[in-house]
Design a protein around this motif. Structure first.
Motif, PDB file in Angstrom:
ATOM      1  N   ASN A   8     -12.934 -76.046  51.197  1.00  0.00           N
ATOM      2  CA  ASN A   8     -12.901 -74.948  52.168  1.00  0.00           C
ATOM      3  C   ASN A   8     -14.257 -74.780  52.844  1.00  0.00           C
ATOM      4  OD1 ASN A   8     -10.199 -74.146  52.063  1.00  0.00           O
ATOM      5  ND2 ASN A   8     -10.554 -72.849  50.274  1.00  0.00           N
ATOM      6  N   ARG A  10     -16.599 -77.071  53.119  1.00  0.00           N
ATOM      7  CA  ARG A  10     -16.844 -78.272  53.937  1.00  0.00           C
ATOM      8  C   ARG A  10     -16.124 -78.172  55.280  1.00  0.00           C
ATOM      9  NH1 ARG A  10     -14.838 -84.229  52.288  1.00  0.00           N
ATOM     10  NH2 ARG A  10     -15.268 -85.191  54.278  1.00  0.00           N
ATOM     11  N   LEU A  11     -14.868 -77.739  55.264  1.00  0.00           N
ATOM     12  CA  LEU A  11     -14.107 -77.603  56.509  1.00  0.00           C
ATOM     13  C   LEU A  11     -14.659 -76.496  57.401  1.00  0.00           C
ATOM     14  CD1 LEU A  11     -10.502 -78.179  55.179  1.00  0.00           C
ATOM     15  CD2 LEU A  11     -11.816 -79.682  56.695  1.00  0.00           C
ATOM     16  N   GLU A  12     -15.213 -75.470  56.793  1.00  0.00           N
ATOM     17  CA  GLU A  12     -15.818 -74.386  57.572  1.00  0.00           C
ATOM     18  C   GLU A  12     -17.127 -74.819  58.227  1.00  0.00           C
ATOM     19  OE1 GLU A  12     -17.818 -70.056  56.680  1.00  0.00           O
ATOM     20  OE2 GLU A  12     -16.101 -70.647  55.467  1.00  0.00           O
ATOM     21  N   SER A  16     -14.623 -82.739  62.774  1.00  0.00           N
ATOM     22  CA  SER A  16     -14.530 -84.182  63.017  1.00  0.00           C
ATOM     23  C   SER A  16     -14.596 -84.443  64.520  1.00  0.00           C
ATOM     24  CB  SER A  16     -13.216 -84.733  62.457  1.00  0.00           C
ATOM     25  OG  SER A  16     -12.131 -84.315  63.269  1.00  0.00           O
ATOM     26  N   ASP A  19     -11.195 -83.595  66.046  1.00  0.00           N
ATOM     27  CA  ASP A  19     -10.955 -82.149  66.130  1.00  0.00           C
ATOM     28  C   ASP A  19     -11.820 -81.509  67.206  1.00  0.00           C
ATOM     29  OD1 ASP A  19      -9.006 -82.230  64.177  1.00  0.00           O
ATOM     30  OD2 ASP A  19     -10.348 -81.576  62.563  1.00  0.00           O
TER      31      ASP A  19
END
Length: 130
Positions: A8, A10-12, A16, A19
């Motif tokens: 979570n 890392r995605l915040e 990419s 994206d």
């Protein structure tokens, strides 16, 4: 830290190339992309199209060029370079909303996304700082 917390976070903290391209198409005015790479000018001549070139070594003196009302996306060389992470941390500490472009310009070029030749930053020392 549990694995779910790690992913979570890392995605915040990252985005990419794919994206970013999609998000930029949907909301072009929302983002401010910064090439923060240091190093020799001849190897920094190719940048991501429409990126703002503000090398990490100049960041403090050029902070006024970075808008507070946009999401800042920073990138450097590749996964082995931590310059973008250092810049992201600095900008977060100064109240900016920031994400790191995963894979840097290497991943961007690998996906054949648009790049431009740049002659900006000719006075930057050849010290990478990664």
């Amino acid at each position: 830290m549990h694995a779910l917390d790690y992913f979570n976070a890392r995605l915040e903290a990252t985005i990419s190339p794919m994206d970013y391209v999609k998000a930029k198409q949907m909301s072009p005015e929302k983002y401010f992309l910064i090439d923060v790479r240091n190093g020799p000018t001849h190897v920094r001549s190719v940048t991501i199209k429409d990126a703002n070139v503000i090398p990490e070594q100049e960041l403090q003196s050029r902070l006024n060029e970075i808008p507070q009302d946009k999401e800042i996306i920073v990138y450097c060389w590749d996964v082995w370079c931590n310059t973008a992470a250092k810049v992201a941390k600095f900008l977060l500490e100064h109240g900016y909303k920031v994400k790191e472009l995963t894979g840097g310009i290497a991943a961007w070029k690998e996906m054949n996304f648009p790049v431009t030749n740049s002659d900006q930053g000719n006075n930057i020392p050849d010290n990478c700082g990664c």
